[in-house]
Enzyme design. Structure first.
Site, PDB file in Angstrom:
ATOM      1  N   CYS A 153       3.811  -7.273 -11.783  1.00  0.00           N
ATOM      2  CA  CYS A 153       3.695  -5.886 -12.248  1.00  0.00           C
ATOM      3  C   CYS A 153       3.023  -5.057 -11.160  1.00  0.00           C
ATOM      4  O   CYS A 153       2.056  -5.498 -10.548  1.00  0.00           O
ATOM      5  CB  CYS A 153       2.846  -5.799 -13.522  1.00  0.00           C
ATOM      6  SG  CYS A 153       3.678  -6.325 -15.004  1.00  0.00           S
ATOM      7  N   ILE A 154       3.541  -3.875 -10.963  1.00  0.00           N
ATOM      8  CA  ILE A 154       2.970  -3.004  -9.942  1.00  0.00           C
ATOM      9  C   ILE A 154       1.855  -2.178 -10.533  1.00  0.00           C
ATOM     10  O   ILE A 154       1.897  -1.740 -11.632  1.00  0.00           O
ATOM     11  CB  ILE A 154       4.013  -2.057  -9.344  1.00  0.00           C
ATOM     12  CG1 ILE A 154       5.399  -2.627  -9.359  1.00  0.00           C
ATOM     13  CG2 ILE A 154       3.646  -1.725  -7.925  1.00  0.00           C
ATOM     14  CD1 ILE A 154       6.498  -1.744  -8.838  1.00  0.00           C
TER      15      ILE A 154
END
Length: 105
Positions: free
Chosen positions: A104-105
Site C-alpha cells: 500500500c502506498i
C-alpha cells in the site's frame, strides 16, 4: 514513537497513524477511527472486512492487498471500494488496528 488516543486509551502508532501493536486495538476504537476517516457507520459488511483483516494479520503478519481481499474475504473489490472509498486495504487496516499492508502506498 507517536501515539493516538481512541476510546480513552493511548496507543502507539506509526507516522501515518497505523497501530504498531495490533493487540491494543478494541472494537470501540474501530468505530472512532472509522468516523475520523469519514465512515460514519460500520455495517456488518464493514465488520466482515475488518475481522478478516485482523485474522489475516494474525496468521500472516501483514494485512491482505485489495486484490487478496476481493478474492478471499467474501466481499467483492467493487463493494470494498463502496465500503472504504479512500482505499480499501489501507483504510480497513487502519480501522482494524493493524499496520499498513505491504504494497500500500
Amino acid at each position: 514513537m507517536p501515539t493516538a488516543t481512541y476510546d480513552g486509551t493511548s496507543v502507539p502508532v506509526d507516522e501515518e497513524g497505523f497501530f504498531t501493536e495490533a493487540g491494543r486495538w478494541t472494537e470501540p476504537m474501530a468505530v472512532q477511527i472509522a468516523g475520523e476517516l469519514g465512515i460514519d457507520t460500520l455495517t456488518e459488511r464493514h465488520w466482515t472486512v475488518i475481522r478478516f483483516m485482523r485474522n489475516q494479520y494474525a496468521e500472516k503478519g501483514t494485512g491482505p492487498t485489495v486484490r487478496a481481499l476481493g478474492k478471499t474475504s467474501g466481499v467483492s473489490v467493487k463493494e470494498l471500494y463502496q465500503l472504504f472509498p479512500k482505499g480499501p486495504a489501507k483504510t480497513a487496516a487502519k480501522i482494524a488496528g493493524i499496520p499498513k499492508p505491504r504494497g500500500c502506498i
